[in-house]
Design a protein around this motif. Sequence first.
Motif, PDB file in Angstrom:
ATOM      1  N   ARG A 148       1.113   1.803 -17.961  1.00  0.00           N
ATOM      2  CA  ARG A 148       0.189   1.704 -17.151  1.00  0.00           C
ATOM      3  C   ARG A 148      -0.211   0.305 -16.660  1.00  0.00           C
ATOM      4  O   ARG A 148       0.169  -1.015 -17.607  1.00  0.00           O
ATOM      5  CB  ARG A 148      -1.003   2.977 -16.767  1.00  0.00           C
ATOM      6  CG  ARG A 148      -1.174   3.874 -17.330  1.00  0.00           C
ATOM      7  CD  ARG A 148      -0.541   4.677 -15.645  1.00  0.00           C
ATOM      8  NE  ARG A 148      -1.467   4.519 -15.081  1.00  0.00           N
ATOM      9  CZ  ARG A 148      -2.530   5.730 -14.819  1.00  0.00           C
ATOM     10  NH1 ARG A 148      -1.936   6.829 -15.309  1.00  0.00           N
ATOM     11  NH2 ARG A 148      -2.913   5.651 -13.534  1.00  0.00           N
ATOM     12  N   ALA A 149      -0.329  -0.303 -15.643  1.00  0.00           N
ATOM     13  CA  ALA A 149      -0.514  -1.607 -15.546  1.00  0.00           C
ATOM     14  C   ALA A 149      -2.309  -1.725 -15.301  1.00  0.00           C
ATOM     15  O   ALA A 149      -3.218  -1.232 -15.860  1.00  0.00           O
ATOM     16  CB  ALA A 149      -0.453  -1.291 -13.582  1.00  0.00           C
ATOM     17  N   ARG A 150      -2.009  -3.088 -16.353  1.00  0.00           N
ATOM     18  CA  ARG A 150      -3.690  -4.147 -16.238  1.00  0.00           C
ATOM     19  C   ARG A 150      -3.701  -5.272 -16.433  1.00  0.00           C
ATOM     20  O   ARG A 150      -2.902  -5.774 -16.592  1.00  0.00           O
ATOM     21  CB  ARG A 150      -3.576  -3.277 -17.984  1.00  0.00           C
ATOM     22  CG  ARG A 150      -5.632  -3.626 -18.509  1.00  0.00           C
ATOM     23  CD  ARG A 150      -5.331  -3.359 -19.758  1.00  0.00           C
ATOM     24  NE  ARG A 150      -5.015  -4.423 -20.655  1.00  0.00           N
ATOM     25  CZ  ARG A 150      -4.978  -4.327 -21.937  1.00  0.00           C
ATOM     26  NH1 ARG A 150      -5.375  -3.408 -22.574  1.00  0.00           N
ATOM     27  NH2 ARG A 150      -4.905  -5.502 -23.121  1.00  0.00           N
ATOM     28  N   VAL A 151      -4.707  -5.857 -15.816  1.00  0.00           N
ATOM     29  CA  VAL A 151      -4.717  -6.828 -15.767  1.00  0.00           C
ATOM     30  C   VAL A 151      -5.665  -7.905 -17.329  1.00  0.00           C
ATOM     31  O   VAL A 151      -6.474  -7.854 -17.253  1.00  0.00           O
ATOM     32  CB  VAL A 151      -5.245  -7.574 -14.325  1.00  0.00           C
ATOM     33  CG1 VAL A 151      -5.279  -8.739 -13.777  1.00  0.00           C
ATOM     34  CG2 VAL A 151      -4.850  -6.834 -13.481  1.00  0.00           C
ATOM     35  N   ASP A 152      -4.454  -8.695 -18.061  1.00  0.00           N
ATOM     36  CA  ASP A 152      -5.771  -9.233 -18.893  1.00  0.00           C
ATOM     37  C   ASP A 152      -5.544 -10.910 -18.048  1.00  0.00           C
ATOM     38  O   ASP A 152      -4.423 -11.445 -17.375  1.00  0.00           O
ATOM     39  CB  ASP A 152      -4.587  -9.594 -20.163  1.00  0.00           C
ATOM     40  CG  ASP A 152      -5.104  -7.932 -20.483  1.00  0.00           C
ATOM     41  OD1 ASP A 152      -5.435  -7.739 -20.352  1.00  0.00           O
ATOM     42  OD2 ASP A 152      -4.479  -7.406 -21.077  1.00  0.00           O
ATOM     43  N   MET A 153      -5.986 -12.146 -18.917  1.00  0.00           N
ATOM     44  CA  MET A 153      -5.887 -12.862 -18.873  1.00  0.00           C
ATOM     45  C   MET A 153      -6.246 -14.280 -20.153  1.00  0.00           C
ATOM     46  O   MET A 153      -7.251 -13.718 -21.061  1.00  0.00           O
ATOM     47  CB  MET A 153      -7.679 -13.213 -18.103  1.00  0.00           C
ATOM     48  CG  MET A 153      -7.682 -15.216 -17.485  1.00  0.00           C
ATOM     49  SD  MET A 153      -8.614 -15.156 -15.737  1.00  0.00           S
ATOM     50  CE  MET A 153      -8.737 -16.968 -15.321  1.00  0.00           C
ATOM     51  N   LEU A 154      -5.777 -15.194 -19.917  1.00  0.00           N
ATOM     52  CA  LEU A 154      -6.099 -16.374 -20.587  1.00  0.00           C
ATOM     53  C   LEU A 154      -7.040 -17.055 -19.359  1.00  0.00           C
ATOM     54  O   LEU A 154      -6.558 -17.912 -18.732  1.00  0.00           O
ATOM     55  CB  LEU A 154      -4.125 -17.138 -21.269  1.00  0.00           C
ATOM     56  CG  LEU A 154      -3.449 -16.114 -21.859  1.00  0.00           C
ATOM     57  CD1 LEU A 154      -2.116 -17.005 -22.393  1.00  0.00           C
ATOM     58  CD2 LEU A 154      -4.633 -16.038 -23.498  1.00  0.00           C
ATOM     59  N   SER A 155      -8.229 -17.152 -20.221  1.00  0.00           N
ATOM     60  CA  SER A 155      -8.971 -17.385 -20.034  1.00  0.00           C
ATOM     61  C   SER A 155      -9.612 -19.898 -20.627  1.00  0.00           C
ATOM     62  O   SER A 155     -10.113 -19.390 -21.045  1.00  0.00           O
ATOM     63  CB  SER A 155     -10.613 -17.178 -19.628  1.00  0.00           C
ATOM     64  OG  SER A 155     -11.742 -17.778 -19.576  1.00  0.00           O
TER      65      SER A 155
END
Length: 503
Positions: A148-155
């Motif tokens: 499934r799609a998931r949005v992660d981030m390197l902030s």
Amino acid sequence: MKIYHRILMVLLALLMLNSCKKDIGNYDYTEINELKQTDIPKEITAIYGKQLVFNPTVSFTQDANFDETKYTYEWTYIGPNGLGGSKLFQLATTKNLNMQVSIVAGTYSAYFSVTNKDTGIKYTKPFTLKISNEINEGWIMMNEVNGRARVDMLSLNTAGTFDVINDLLATTNSGLTLTGKPVMAYTYNTGLLIGPDAISYGLYLGTDQGTTKIDPNTFKWTKTMTLNYEMFGDIPAGFYADVIQQRGSGTSYMIGKGNAYYYERVQNIYYSVPINYITSEQKGFEVAPFVGGDPSSITQAIFYDKTNRRFVKHTGSASTCTTLPDPPDANKLFSFSTKMDLLFMKWSSYASGGIFAVLKDPNSTKRYLARFNTSDNVQTYYAEILGTDFVNAEFYAVNPEFGYLFYAVGSKIYEYDMVYKTSKLMLDFGSKKISYLNFYEFKSNTKYPDRMKLMVGSYDPSISDGTEGSLGIYTVPGLNGDLVLAKSYTGFGKVKSITYRER
């Protein structure tokens, strides 16, 4: 008459003075229960997306033990109303403030109010509410976690390094729930403000179940942000975007369901009738999911006609495409009607800019590299690719500085030198697998010099908890030198698409 009038005025004044003297001391004064103390500071600071907790001390002149049930409370602030003005917003109706901050970063006039239930008297303490946003800039990754799609981030943090934020949409209370498998993430300056949820900087997220934008500052989502609201006419069932690519300011191309679309906001040309149509032939074609051409140019783009296996061009704001005429035999390296399948196409700034295309002979295992300019269609290179195990390549990337073609096979990454027609094994991740390969195109190359660096997404197939993914960023030396790891990050899902939220 004047004397009589003056005598009358004097008598009236004496009567009034006498009345006032009689009333002196006749009033009974009752002290009211007044707000005595509250420790609300001049400024309260908070971080967007995180919990704000503040427990004020409150006391009243006639309530020594302070019975909280005798009062009502309200926390408010003044913010924009979305119409160019401002209004008073309510934060909470409890004495203690405990809330997840969902206010856009900024400085606001705010108030804490206490009302006595018996008397109805309201006391208000003003203060400044300062909201900062730690999730402000950085790499936004469309990842796959358990299919499934998931949005992660390197902030990007204040120290200049990056923090991993898993499930960005849930962390920021976005309101968007993704379904399906991940397809793309993309950001660009959309130009004009159009519609109720219009924003001048688009942050698009797409799965195989649909595509939408979200607010690029708060990551909030509303239904009218879906891609359908940027399209006119008949929209194919189950439509989603494979590719969105900017052209200049406010102009973009999109490919989805085998069709190509053009959006020109200044002239109000929306995504509507597909442009993958050749007027001279009176027929359309299925387009490959690639947009070739200089992203800074609004004059033209190259597409690949899968139906007839050929390159075609779109120019200006035309509603259709045109075929590319082959050059004279003296300058011809290949036919634009290749009769081959397109595996990869990318415009690169290498050698003044041009198209790199990897073509597959449908009747053999041979692969070919074709290069040509988009401005005048001049062909600059064509040859069979002789790289090690290239027939099994899954991902491709073109180095904009030296023109090397990188490709991934399983857990290995090779560099192909088109001049010497040789390949070199550059990275071997062993038991890990590769999910992403790219030289990212920043909108501001002066501020973000990493456009020359190779980005590699890999993952551990033995882990499936959403932390199996890694991202390595490598410097590419000249003369086929070994890659140099510049940065590496771990702790997120399987990387499928990456975009950078620039500031």
